[in-house]
Design a protein around this motif. Structure first.
Motif, mmCIF file in Angstrom:
data_model
loop_
_atom_site.group_PDB
_atom_site.id
_atom_site.type_symbol
_atom_site.label_atom_id
_atom_site.label_comp_id
_atom_site.label_asym_id
_atom_site.label_seq_id
_atom_site.Cartn_x
_atom_site.Cartn_y
_atom_site.Cartn_z
ATOM 1 N N ARG A 56 -81.287 -13.117 -43.764
ATOM 2 C CA ARG A 56 -82.030 -12.147 -44.167
ATOM 3 C C ARG A 56 -83.347 -12.074 -45.241
ATOM 4 O O ARG A 56 -82.372 -11.809 -45.927
ATOM 5 N N PHE A 68 -88.079 -8.784 -46.399
ATOM 6 C CA PHE A 68 -88.592 -7.652 -45.859
ATOM 7 C C PHE A 68 -88.872 -7.814 -43.955
ATOM 8 O O PHE A 68 -89.063 -7.061 -43.254
ATOM 9 N N ARG A 69 -87.666 -9.383 -43.494
ATOM 10 C CA ARG A 69 -87.632 -9.686 -42.344
ATOM 11 C C ARG A 69 -86.227 -10.124 -41.937
ATOM 12 O O ARG A 69 -85.471 -10.368 -43.556
ATOM 13 N N THR A 70 -85.956 -10.452 -40.762
ATOM 14 C CA THR A 70 -84.412 -10.371 -39.900
ATOM 15 C C THR A 70 -84.533 -11.693 -39.575
ATOM 16 O O THR A 70 -85.319 -10.807 -38.173
ATOM 17 N N TYR A 92 -89.498 -20.516 -42.458
ATOM 18 C CA TYR A 92 -89.150 -18.994 -42.983
ATOM 19 C C TYR A 92 -88.421 -19.752 -44.633
ATOM 20 O O TYR A 92 -87.654 -20.592 -44.802
ATOM 21 N N VAL A 119 -87.937 -11.956 -35.169
ATOM 22 C CA VAL A 119 -88.097 -11.764 -36.607
ATOM 23 C C VAL A 119 -87.963 -10.202 -36.523
ATOM 24 O O VAL A 119 -88.742 -9.587 -35.512
ATOM 25 N N ARG A 120 -87.241 -9.460 -37.161
ATOM 26 C CA ARG A 120 -87.471 -8.040 -36.922
ATOM 27 C C ARG A 120 -87.903 -7.715 -38.319
ATOM 28 O O ARG A 120 -87.345 -8.126 -39.299
ATOM 29 N N TRP A 121 -88.456 -6.585 -38.726
ATOM 30 C CA TRP A 121 -89.328 -6.555 -39.730
ATOM 31 C C TRP A 121 -87.827 -5.247 -40.109
ATOM 32 O O TRP A 121 -87.711 -4.663 -40.180
ATOM 33 N N ALA A 122 -88.002 -5.169 -41.194
ATOM 34 C CA ALA A 122 -87.222 -5.020 -41.774
ATOM 35 C C ALA A 122 -87.851 -3.008 -42.702
ATOM 36 O O ALA A 122 -88.059 -3.401 -43.920
ATOM 37 N N TYR A 123 -88.586 -2.301 -41.857
ATOM 38 C CA TYR A 123 -89.358 -0.435 -41.834
ATOM 39 C C TYR A 123 -88.227 0.223 -42.816
ATOM 40 O O TYR A 123 -88.447 0.835 -43.321
ATOM 41 N N ILE A 146 -88.998 -1.027 -45.554
ATOM 42 C CA ILE A 146 -90.923 -0.842 -46.269
ATOM 43 C C ILE A 146 -91.066 0.662 -46.163
ATOM 44 O O ILE A 146 -91.808 0.903 -46.765
#
Length: 227
Positions: A82, A85-87, A114, A203-207, A210
């Motif tokens: 984690r 901005f990404r997980t 990463y 990969v999941r963006w931390a909206y 953001i």
């Protein structure tokens, strides 16, 4: 006749890697920002409360993202990274290597890199650990146990990041060995196993981090442009 209940999937406890100094610094910084921003928000006049609100919307998510959010969770099956901005989540079979140079990095089988934000590298810690090892070798040049050496203190002679990366590398090697043995017993090809491992990297963006930061930055630009 009722069918037998299938056995539950085994669960493995996650091992957590994160920076305690980053957490302490983040909490202190958040307290300072909330104190200054809250005072301007509730006591300010004119456009000051709106500017304070926009500033809080911009800075608080960013501070949380870079200090409190980073963590590495690892168990016997997969690693979860984690970052601000990404997980990133992947099985150990998708991991090619882990390194700690000027930063901690993970490399996948397809060459993607990463960074591990939760495992920061301290050059000062590394130099101190190297000095301790050098003193020990000078104290016992023939490799015998010195009367001044504490054999229980082997891990303390490594920097925290180096030790964390070594532990993660050990977990990866153990998982790969188990996966190879399982694939051999089931006569599965290594090529198909590598392809499925690479495709299982998510990969999941931390909206949630953001979005408020972007809204606050846009609001700040609008306030200063129309002021």
């Amino acid at each position: 006749m009722t069918s037998p209940t299938p056995p539950a999937e085994p669960t493995y406890a996650d091992r957590t890697f994160r920076s305690s100094a980053g957490i302490v610094g983040g909490v202190l910084l958040l307290l300072l920002i909330c104190w200054i921003g809250g005072d301007a928000l509730f006591r300010g006049h004119g456009r000051v409360p709106w500017q304070a609100l926009a500033g809080l919307l911009t800075t608080v998510p960013l501070v949380v993202a870079f200090t409190l959010r980073p963590v590495v969770l690892a168990n016997e099956q997969r690693i979860k990274i984690r970052n601000p901005f990404r997980t990133i989540t992947m099985p150990w079979t998708a991991v090619a290597d882990l390194r700690a140079g000027y930063s901690s990095e993970l490399f996948t089988e397809d060459g993607t890199k990463y960074q591990l934000w939760a495992v920061p590298v301290s050059l000062r810690q590394r130099k101190r650990a190297a000095r301790q090892q050098s003193r020990q070798s000078l104290d016992d040049p023939y490799g015998r146990t010195s009367v001044h050496a504490d054999v229980r203190d082997s891990k303390s002679r490594k920097a925290t990041a180096d030790q964390a990366v070594e532990d993660l590398r050990t977990m990866a090697e153990g998982a790969k060995t188990a996966a190879a043995a399982s694939a051999k017993s089931s006569q599965a090809s290594s090529a198909s196993a590598s392809a499925s491992a690479a495709s299982s990297v998510s990969v999941r963006w931390a909206y949630e981090v953001i979005a408020p930061a972007v809204v606050g930055a846009v609001l700040l630009v609008v306030l200063y442009a129309t002021g």
